[in-house]
Design a protein around this motif. Structure first.
Motif, PDB file in Angstrom:
ATOM      1  N   PRO A 286      -2.351  42.006  26.128  1.00  0.00           N
ATOM      2  CA  PRO A 286      -1.335  41.797  25.085  1.00  0.00           C
ATOM      3  C   PRO A 286      -0.321  40.713  25.420  1.00  0.00           C
ATOM      4  CG  PRO A 286      -1.636  44.143  25.539  1.00  0.00           C
ATOM      5  CD  PRO A 286      -2.381  43.395  26.613  1.00  0.00           C
ATOM      6  N   GLU A 287      -0.008  40.556  26.706  1.00  0.00           N
ATOM      7  CA  GLU A 287       0.932  39.530  27.156  1.00  0.00           C
ATOM      8  C   GLU A 287       0.408  38.897  28.437  1.00  0.00           C
ATOM      9  OE1 GLU A 287       5.366  40.199  26.995  1.00  0.00           O
ATOM     10  OE2 GLU A 287       4.682  42.282  26.842  1.00  0.00           O
ATOM     11  N   GLU A 288       0.789  37.650  28.656  1.00  0.00           N
ATOM     12  CA  GLU A 288       0.444  36.938  29.880  1.00  0.00           C
ATOM     13  C   GLU A 288       1.137  37.602  31.076  1.00  0.00           C
ATOM     14  OE1 GLU A 288      -1.364  33.657  31.934  1.00  0.00           O
ATOM     15  OE2 GLU A 288      -1.426  34.027  29.777  1.00  0.00           O
ATOM     16  N   PRO A 289       0.414  37.914  32.153  1.00  0.00           N
ATOM     17  CA  PRO A 289       1.071  38.486  33.338  1.00  0.00           C
ATOM     18  C   PRO A 289       2.080  37.507  33.944  1.00  0.00           C
ATOM     19  CG  PRO A 289      -1.305  38.819  33.435  1.00  0.00           C
ATOM     20  CD  PRO A 289      -1.047  37.861  32.310  1.00  0.00           C
ATOM     21  N   GLU A 290       3.200  38.051  34.394  1.00  0.00           N
ATOM     22  CA  GLU A 290       4.202  37.236  35.077  1.00  0.00           C
ATOM     23  C   GLU A 290       3.858  37.037  36.551  1.00  0.00           C
ATOM     24  OE1 GLU A 290       8.084  38.847  34.509  1.00  0.00           O
ATOM     25  OE2 GLU A 290       8.042  38.569  32.333  1.00  0.00           O
ATOM     26  N   LEU A 291       2.890  37.803  37.055  1.00  0.00           N
ATOM     27  CA  LEU A 291       2.466  37.692  38.444  1.00  0.00           C
ATOM     28  C   LEU A 291       1.036  38.203  38.551  1.00  0.00           C
ATOM     29  CD1 LEU A 291       3.283  37.148  41.450  1.00  0.00           C
ATOM     30  CD2 LEU A 291       3.908  39.573  41.582  1.00  0.00           C
ATOM     31  N   TRP A 292       0.229  37.493  39.329  1.00  0.00           N
ATOM     32  CA  TRP A 292      -1.142  37.907  39.619  1.00  0.00           C
ATOM     33  C   TRP A 292      -1.217  38.259  41.104  1.00  0.00           C
ATOM     34  CZ3 TRP A 292      -5.301  37.603  35.977  1.00  0.00           C
ATOM     35  CH2 TRP A 292      -4.948  37.037  34.751  1.00  0.00           C
ATOM     36  N   ILE A 293      -1.533  39.523  41.405  1.00  0.00           N
ATOM     37  CA  ILE A 293      -1.668  39.992  42.784  1.00  0.00           C
ATOM     38  C   ILE A 293      -3.154  40.182  43.068  1.00  0.00           C
ATOM     39  CG2 ILE A 293      -1.101  41.839  44.403  1.00  0.00           C
ATOM     40  CD1 ILE A 293       1.292  42.503  42.515  1.00  0.00           C
ATOM     41  N   VAL A 294      -3.632  39.553  44.121  1.00  0.00           N
ATOM     42  CA  VAL A 294      -5.071  39.583  44.407  1.00  0.00           C
ATOM     43  C   VAL A 294      -5.337  40.368  45.686  1.00  0.00           C
ATOM     44  CG1 VAL A 294      -7.168  38.226  44.743  1.00  0.00           C
ATOM     45  CG2 VAL A 294      -5.328  37.345  43.284  1.00  0.00           C
ATOM     46  N   ALA A 295      -6.206  41.363  45.573  1.00  0.00           N
ATOM     47  CA  ALA A 295      -6.641  42.173  46.704  1.00  0.00           C
ATOM     48  C   ALA A 295      -8.153  42.018  46.873  1.00  0.00           C
ATOM     49  CB  ALA A 295      -6.265  43.640  46.478  1.00  0.00           C
ATOM     50  N   GLY A 296      -8.691  42.718  47.876  1.00  0.00           N
ATOM     51  CA  GLY A 296     -10.124  42.633  48.130  1.00  0.00           C
ATOM     52  C   GLY A 296     -10.475  41.419  48.977  1.00  0.00           C
ATOM     53  N   GLY A 297     -11.722  41.381  49.413  1.00  0.00           N
ATOM     54  CA  GLY A 297     -12.165  40.301  50.292  1.00  0.00           C
ATOM     55  C   GLY A 297     -12.039  38.923  49.682  1.00  0.00           C
ATOM     56  N   GLY A 298     -12.111  38.841  48.349  1.00  0.00           N
ATOM     57  CA  GLY A 298     -12.056  37.544  47.693  1.00  0.00           C
ATOM     58  C   GLY A 298     -10.737  36.821  47.859  1.00  0.00           C
ATOM     59  N   ARG A 299      -9.669  37.548  48.213  1.00  0.00           N
ATOM     60  CA  ARG A 299      -8.378  36.866  48.391  1.00  0.00           C
ATOM     61  C   ARG A 299      -8.408  35.950  49.600  1.00  0.00           C
ATOM     62  NH1 ARG A 299      -7.970  41.229  51.498  1.00  0.00           N
ATOM     63  NH2 ARG A 299      -6.383  41.407  53.127  1.00  0.00           N
ATOM     64  N   ARG A 300      -9.392  36.153  50.493  1.00  0.00           N
ATOM     65  CA  ARG A 300      -9.513  35.291  51.676  1.00  0.00           C
ATOM     66  C   ARG A 300     -10.307  34.017  51.377  1.00  0.00           C
ATOM     67  NH1 ARG A 300     -10.349  40.364  54.408  1.00  0.00           N
ATOM     68  NH2 ARG A 300      -8.546  40.867  55.694  1.00  0.00           N
ATOM     69  N   ASN A 301     -10.902  33.961  50.199  1.00  0.00           N
ATOM     70  CA  ASN A 301     -11.627  32.758  49.801  1.00  0.00           C
ATOM     71  C   ASN A 301     -10.610  31.798  49.186  1.00  0.00           C
ATOM     72  OD1 ASN A 301     -13.122  30.860  48.125  1.00  0.00           O
ATOM     73  ND2 ASN A 301     -14.920  32.123  48.560  1.00  0.00           N
ATOM     74  N   ARG A 302     -10.185  30.840  49.984  1.00  0.00           N
ATOM     75  CA  ARG A 302      -9.112  29.952  49.542  1.00  0.00           C
ATOM     76  C   ARG A 302      -9.504  29.152  48.308  1.00  0.00           C
ATOM     77  NH1 ARG A 302      -7.150  27.537  55.444  1.00  0.00           N
ATOM     78  NH2 ARG A 302      -6.698  29.589  56.402  1.00  0.00           N
ATOM     79  N   THR A 303     -10.787  28.875  48.184  1.00  0.00           N
ATOM     80  CA  THR A 303     -11.231  28.102  47.026  1.00  0.00           C
ATOM     81  C   THR A 303     -11.095  28.923  45.754  1.00  0.00           C
ATOM     82  OG1 THR A 303     -12.757  26.850  48.411  1.00  0.00           O
ATOM     83  CG2 THR A 303     -13.149  26.796  46.044  1.00  0.00           C
ATOM     84  N   ILE A 304     -11.512  30.178  45.770  1.00  0.00           N
ATOM     85  CA  ILE A 304     -11.357  31.030  44.592  1.00  0.00           C
ATOM     86  C   ILE A 304      -9.882  31.203  44.248  1.00  0.00           C
ATOM     87  CG2 ILE A 304     -11.631  33.391  43.732  1.00  0.00           C
ATOM     88  CD1 ILE A 304     -14.335  33.513  45.128  1.00  0.00           C
ATOM     89  N   MET A 305      -9.044  31.415  45.260  1.00  0.00           N
ATOM     90  CA  MET A 305      -7.614  31.579  45.000  1.00  0.00           C
ATOM     91  C   MET A 305      -7.016  30.318  44.368  1.00  0.00           C
ATOM     92  SD  MET A 305      -6.584  34.663  45.877  1.00  0.00           S
ATOM     93  CE  MET A 305      -4.858  34.673  46.399  1.00  0.00           C
ATOM     94  N   ARG A 306      -7.405  29.155  44.882  1.00  0.00           N
ATOM     95  CA  ARG A 306      -6.886  27.901  44.311  1.00  0.00           C
ATOM     96  C   ARG A 306      -7.377  27.719  42.880  1.00  0.00           C
ATOM     97  NH1 ARG A 306      -9.465  23.338  43.705  1.00  0.00           N
ATOM     98  NH2 ARG A 306     -11.078  23.818  45.263  1.00  0.00           N
TER      99      ARG A 306
END
Length: 374
Positions: A286-306
């Protein structure tokens, strides 16, 4: 505040990398105390057994079928979880008798809620007897039987965990084998669903091409060039336009289209696919998030995070930036859900799984009375 219970959560994700174990003290509503956590990797034999079980599960028509590959994997999986609990207790100095509950996720080998079918391997009674602790398991089944998606189950914990953060609405993304998002509104409203692929396609690709379990730090994807035509075709899958609630099986997407690419370019293409599918989840918020918090192994993939940060309007941060342990979050959640289960509190909701009403779930296994020695 209700009775506080001491619980252990066990999470074995779709990435087939190992078991996360976490300690939590909670009343099932607020989080009282987050404790130690550890990860216990699978060895090659265990990963091979689980991969074979997932392949064999594709032909299941009922959730209690256990062909030979699944029987062998379920026994080995449960034994490995019991060993992990024992190692955890020893490492952090916890006495088994002090634990009220273990929340046992098991290993999902098939998830087809559209057919009323979800299958998690894990023998609750065997684990209870091995650990001498009560075990709550099979937490998805009741929701699926009632017509829900049976996933994601973690949103109730996400809301409790982020109750003191000022940003609203916010999104918590878990990038495991499959990626999922929890949107938490200004009034605490929950919307949650699987966004698309997480690490599974990329992990499988790196194992096939480079005999590596993952794209460490996103290095291969950073070197490669994504094939945007392939990404566009993959994002044309009907799943992405479907409104939530919705959920995925680990093997819902295939990576056949990238087989002719180099290792690095295939990794780059899959990284863009994951990031873009997460970003597209905004279409259902319904609304754009004001913050995106990333957990799980994928947060260590700097390319995905970027790539994700380039595609959404507000900050994208790893869970640790807001005081959350991105490795243990889901194991903590399974401890939290176990406590809610024994108290009869809902663990799934219409806005998260499509359940007809807020529902509790789970089965309980208690250790058999110890045999008397003669």
């Amino acid at each position: 505040m209700g009775k506080v219970m001491r619980a252990i959560g066990l999470m074995s994700g779709t990435s087939l990398d190992g078991i996360d174990v976490a300690y939590l003290e909670t009343d099932g509503e607020t989080i009282v105390k987050r404790g130690p956590a550890r990860t216990f990797p699978y060895d090659d034999r265990m990963r091979d057994l689980l991969a074979k079980a997932i392949a064999a599960a594709a032909n299941l028509s009922t959730r209690d079928e256990r062909p030979a590959a699944l029987t062998e994997a379920e026994q080995a999986l449960t034994t490995r979880h019991a060993d992990a609990v024992a190692e955890f207790f020893n490492a952090v100095g916890i006495e088994p008798a002090s634990i009220d509950l273990i929340g046992f996720h098991g290993q999902t080998v098939l998830h087809r809620p559209e057919n009323g079918l979800t299958v998690q391997l894990g023998l609750g009674e065997l684990l209870a007897n091995a650990t001498r602790c009560p075990v709550i398991y099979d937490l998805r089944a009741a929701d699926v039987a009632a017509g829900g998606q049976g996933a994601p189950l973690v949103p109730a914990y996400h809301r409790a965990l982020t109750a003191k953060l000022p940003q609203r609405p916010l999104a918590i993304v878990n990038i495991g084998g499959v990626a999922n998002v929890t949107w938490i509104g200004r009034d605490g409203a929950l919307i949650a669903f699987d966004t698309g692929p997480g690490n599974a396609l990329l992990d499988d690709w790196m194992m096939r091409r480079a005999k590596l379990p993952r794209d460490e730090d996103g290095a291969a994807a950073a070197r490669g060039h994504a094939d945007e035509d392939i990404v566009r075709d993959l994002l044309g899958h009907a799943y992405f336009a479907k409104p939530p609630p919705k959920s995925l099986d680990r093997n819902s997407f295939a990576a056949h289209a990238i087989e002719n690419l180099s290792t690095d370019c295939g990794a780059a293409t899959l990284a863009v696919f994951t990031a873009q599918s997460i970003a597209r989840s905004r279409e259902h918020m319904p609304e754009e998030p004001e913050l995106w918090i990333v957990a799980g192994g994928g947060r260590r993939n700097r390319t995905i995070m970027r790539l994700l940060a380039e595609r959404v309007e507000h900050a994208v941060v790893p869970a640790e930036a807001v005081g959350i342990d991105g490795d243990s979050l889901e194991a903590e959640a399974w401890a939290y859900l176990a406590v809610r289960s024994v108290k009869g509190l809902p663990i799934t909701f219409p806005g998260t799984t499509g359940a007809p009403a807020p529902m509790t779930g789970g089965l309980r296994a208690d250790p058999s009375p110890a045999r008397k020695l003669i």
